[in-house]
Motif scaffolding. Structure first.
Motif, short mmCIF file in Angstrom:
data_model
loop_
_atom_site.label_atom_id
_atom_site.label_comp_id
_atom_site.label_asym_id
_atom_site.label_seq_id
_atom_site.Cartn_x
_atom_site.Cartn_y
_atom_site.Cartn_z
N ASN A 176 45.45 40.98 47.34
CA ASN A 176 46.83 41.16 48.50
C ASN A 176 47.58 39.74 47.66
O ASN A 176 47.45 38.63 47.73
CB ASN A 176 46.93 40.55 49.91
N THR A 177 48.58 40.32 47.19
CA THR A 177 49.86 39.06 46.59
C THR A 177 51.23 39.63 46.31
O THR A 177 51.92 40.48 46.20
CB THR A 177 49.68 39.02 44.76
N THR A 178 52.00 38.59 47.12
CA THR A 178 53.16 38.18 47.89
C THR A 178 53.68 36.90 47.79
O THR A 178 52.81 35.67 47.40
CB THR A 178 52.66 38.79 49.75
N LEU A 179 54.88 36.74 48.09
CA LEU A 179 55.42 35.01 48.03
C LEU A 179 55.36 34.83 48.98
O LEU A 179 55.22 33.72 49.37
CB LEU A 179 57.03 35.26 47.64
N SER A 180 55.63 35.42 50.40
CA SER A 180 55.21 34.55 51.36
C SER A 180 53.61 34.36 51.92
O SER A 180 52.89 33.21 52.19
CB SER A 180 55.78 35.79 52.92
N GLY A 181 52.64 34.31 51.68
CA GLY A 181 50.89 34.80 51.39
C GLY A 181 50.73 34.47 50.59
O GLY A 181 49.31 34.10 50.81
N GLY A 182 50.71 34.43 49.10
CA GLY A 182 50.60 33.72 48.51
C GLY A 182 49.31 34.98 47.46
O GLY A 182 49.21 35.90 47.49
N ILE A 183 48.44 34.80 46.97
CA ILE A 183 47.19 35.36 46.12
C ILE A 183 45.95 35.68 46.82
O ILE A 183 45.42 34.31 47.84
CB ILE A 183 47.00 34.75 45.29
N VAL A 184 45.77 36.22 47.98
CA VAL A 184 44.83 36.08 48.67
C VAL A 184 43.76 37.51 48.45
O VAL A 184 44.12 38.28 48.61
CB VAL A 184 45.05 36.15 50.45
N LEU A 185 42.62 36.88 48.31
CA LEU A 185 41.49 37.60 48.03
C LEU A 185 41.15 38.76 49.04
O LEU A 185 40.50 38.58 50.32
CB LEU A 185 40.33 37.43 47.74
N ARG A 186 41.44 40.43 49.10
CA ARG A 186 41.33 41.33 49.76
C ARG A 186 39.91 41.99 49.69
O ARG A 186 39.10 41.92 50.68
CB ARG A 186 42.10 42.58 49.42
N GLY A 187 38.92 41.93 48.38
CA GLY A 187 37.42 42.44 48.40
C GLY A 187 36.83 42.29 47.16
O GLY A 187 37.80 42.39 45.98
N ASN A 188 36.28 42.88 47.07
CA ASN A 188 35.17 43.36 45.28
C ASN A 188 34.93 44.41 45.14
O ASN A 188 34.60 45.57 46.03
CB ASN A 188 34.37 42.19 44.59
N ILE A 189 34.57 45.11 43.77
CA ILE A 189 33.70 46.77 43.97
C ILE A 189 33.42 45.96 42.68
O ILE A 189 33.43 45.37 41.69
CB ILE A 189 34.84 47.91 43.74
N THR A 190 32.20 46.75 42.93
CA THR A 190 31.36 46.61 41.60
C THR A 190 30.21 47.61 41.56
O THR A 190 30.28 49.07 42.07
CB THR A 190 29.83 45.88 42.20
N HIS A 191 30.07 48.26 40.01
CA HIS A 191 29.44 49.05 39.43
C HIS A 191 27.45 48.43 39.32
O HIS A 191 27.24 49.74 39.14
CB HIS A 191 29.84 49.79 38.31
N GLN A 192 27.33 47.30 39.73
CA GLN A 192 25.99 47.12 39.56
C GLN A 192 24.81 47.94 40.71
O GLN A 192 25.38 48.17 41.31
CB GLN A 192 25.82 45.80 40.02
N GLU A 193 23.78 47.79 40.19
CA GLU A 193 23.00 48.86 40.92
C GLU A 193 22.60 48.00 42.04
O GLU A 193 22.81 46.18 41.70
CB GLU A 193 21.52 49.14 40.48
#
Length: 611
Positions: free
Chosen positions: A547-564
């Motif tokens: 999530n990237t906003t001017l008020s909240g900055g850069i916040v990790l929402r989560g991640n996705i991988t294709h690894q088994e």
């Protein structure tokens, strides 16, 4: 464990968009040795340009192949065919090399988008990529295959068709605006070994092709036309119905015969006539035939048009809606620039210029209000550098300059947006970030700068007064910065996110098309690779979603991988290379699968294996 052939294909594939200056220099040295042994083998509306008229500009045309041969014999310091090292032996490295808005010069940032598009530099000037979408279907390059998938709604996603291209390295694909045409660009290589030469050398016969398909029936693509030319694929763009692509071929004389580019049409090969090749009367270490081709995707009955210029080489390319700019770094530390005017099928070389220093990539260049701006780094000697910004008119004459910016440093990233240039240079673990005014073409000036830890390799506009930077922290980890440039005299880094791990990396540092940003969705996503130490060393690769906003900055929402599941080392065929969204679904793409996740909470919706 992968086969030799697969690894070779991967190596060649990586080199397709690589402009090969380092490889050519090495090739010249080795080729000279072999030859001596006798072995030959924004959205802003630009001013309306005047009608395009045929002109030679600063160029001349050869009267015959004999005159061309004499020119090469007199002016080329390297005689005979170019030899190149085997792709297994040479890795030149990657080139450090948006929907619409009222401000930005690229699509992907509309107020009510339905799907994301390729992250390009200039509005209306599409760039070839390995993944395209039209909001309903996804078109994908994977290995030696091209797939068309029904993508939306996600629950019904499936592969509809597969096209196989053997012995091919892809340059990318384009999809027409009406989604009824697909253009495939690529190269085919033939290798001829020279056993008497050292270092496992090869003479490489290269052909570049563009195939156009009717894809109105997504399950049964139909071939419409093919254009093939000898030489290596350099770069391409699509404007309206036309695909413009550039191909380079070494210029040399062998057995007293001039080797000219060949074009395959009407089931036969035809040589480009020497009298149609343009040149400027200069000497160089070597020359290449650089051919610009215009191909109409919609009306395939229209013959492709082309123009060939003999130039020192190709390094970077910037394209505006009206002009193609091709640069070449000279050995004296300067950069030669060619401007080629384009209008539908008409291709007209109009200007040639030169500036001190070398460019980093396409983002070091820009055209605005009939001026061409370029940022360069010049090496004064092996340990001394200076950075420069030049403004040129349409004749490519310098009209304004700002020189010796951050002496002793080098440009890490650049971005021009209308009357501003944002420039990041680097020293050890420090990143000066400059805001430069280029409104007055004759007197560009620094408005302000900021020094922060690490360095920035890619700059992307957030809005009119904020920029996003992707680079590395002082600990060599991937870093994302959010800059406030509303006070141009005192830019501020208002937030920063650093990826953890023993080491981390991202494709965005070398490939801007891997960057996904949509302001209206507060969405920023980049592929990330990470190495960890715990009970044992392990690796992770996938997509980081913020999530990237001017008020909240850069916040990790989560991640996705294709690894088994349970894998501690990632297989590069499962490497997430691109991400896109359609409505509220996030799609991640690797060579082996496509995953669909909800943009709300990143829960998985569906997964499609790529055979």
């Amino acid at each position: 464990m992968f086969s030799w052939g697969y690894q070779m294909q991967k190596t060649i594939k990586k080199r397709i968009p690589i402009y090969g200056v380092t490889a050519v220099i090495l090739a010249i040295l080795l080729g000279s040795l072999c030859y001596n042994f006798g072995i030959y083998p924004t959205e802003y509306q630009p001013p309306a340009p005047p009608p395009l008229q045929p002109s030679l500009g600063p160029f001349s045309a050869f009267s015959s192949s004999e005159e061309l041969k004499n020119f090469l014999a007199t002016n080329s310091r390297t005689q005979g065919p170019f030899m190149v090292l085997s792709p297994l032996d040479v890795n030149t490295g990657p080139v450090r090399t948006m929907a619409e808005s009222s401000y930005f010069t690229a699509p992907g940032l509309s107020e009510t988008p339905k799907y994301s598009t390729t992250n390009i530099q200039v509005a209306g000037v599409d760039e070839a990529d390995i993944v395209k979408t039209d909001g309903k279907y996804i078109y994908l390059v994977s290995g030696v295959n091209i797939f068309i998938l029904k993508a939306y709604p996600a629950e019904e996603a499936q592969i509809l068709s597969k096209m196989v291209f053997n012995d091919t390295s892809f340059g990318g694909i384009f999809v027409s605006q009406d989604s009824n045409r697909l253009a495939v660009l690529g190269c085919k290589y033939k290798f001829f070994a020279f056993p008497l030469c050292p270092y496992q050398t090869f003479f490489i016969d290269v052909e570049t092709f563009v195939n156009v398909y009717d894809i109105s029936n997504k399950s049964k693509p139909t071939s419409l036309t093919n254009f093939t030319i000898t030489g290596s694929y350099f770069n391409s763009r699509m404007i309206g119905d036309y695909v413009y692509f550039v191909v380079s071929q070494p210029a040399y004389v062998i057995y007293k015969t001039v080797i000219l580019p060949q074009i395959y049409t009407n089931n036969e090969w035809k040589g480009i006539d020497a009298s149609t090749i343009l040149y400027s009367n200069v000497s160089d270490d070597y020359f290449l035939y650089t051919t610009v081709v215009a191909l109409n995707m919609q009306d395939v009955s229209e013959n492709a048009t082309y123009k060939t210029i003999m130039m020192g080489g190709t390094s970077s390319m910037y394209v505006s809606p009206s002009n193609i700019y091709i640069t070449f770094p000279e050995l004296d530390g300067n950069t030669t620039i060619y401007r080629i005017r384009i209008e539908n099928s008409t291709i007209n070389p109009e200007a040639k210029g030169e500036v001190p220093g070398h460019v980093l990539n396409q983002f070091s260049m820009d055209e605005y209000n009939n001026y061409f701006r370029i940022a360069t780094t010049k090496w004064i000697d092996w340990a001394t550098t200076q950075n420069n910004l030049y403004v040129l008119n349409m004749n490519l004459s310098i009209v304004g300059s700002l020189e010796n910016i951050a002496p002793g440093e080098a440009i890490d990233s650049a971005r021009f947006i209308e009357n501003r240039c944002y420039l990041a240079t680097s020293i050890v673990k420090k990143d000066p970030f400059f805001v430069i005014d280029v409104e007055n073409a004759t007197e560009p000036k620094i408005l302000g700068y900021l020094k922060i830890p690490g360095f920035t390799r890619y700059l992307h506009p957030y809005d009119e007064s904020h920029m996003i930077g992707v680079g590395r922290s002082e600990n060599n980890s991937v870093k994302i910065s959010l800059f406030d440039v509303s006070n141009v005299s005192a830019p501020v880094e208002i937030d920063m996110y650093s990826v953890g791990g023993v080491w981390s990396d991202t494709l965005v540092l070398t490939e801007h098309k891997a960057f996904l940003f949509e302001r209206s969705k507060d969405l920023l996503a980049i592929p990330v690779s990470i190495g960890y130490y715990g009970d044992k060393y392990w690796q992770w690769q996938g997509l980081y979603v913020f999530n990237t906003t001017l008020s909240g900055g850069i916040v990790l929402r989560g991640n996705i991988t294709h690894q088994e599941n349970g894998s501690i080392y990632w297989d590069n065929t499962y490497e997430v290379k691109r991400a896109l969204y359609i409505e509220n679904v996030l799609y991640t793409v690797s060579d082996r699968k496509i995953k669909m996740n909800s943009l709300d909470d990143l829960t998985e919706i569906k997964e499609i294996p790529i055979p």
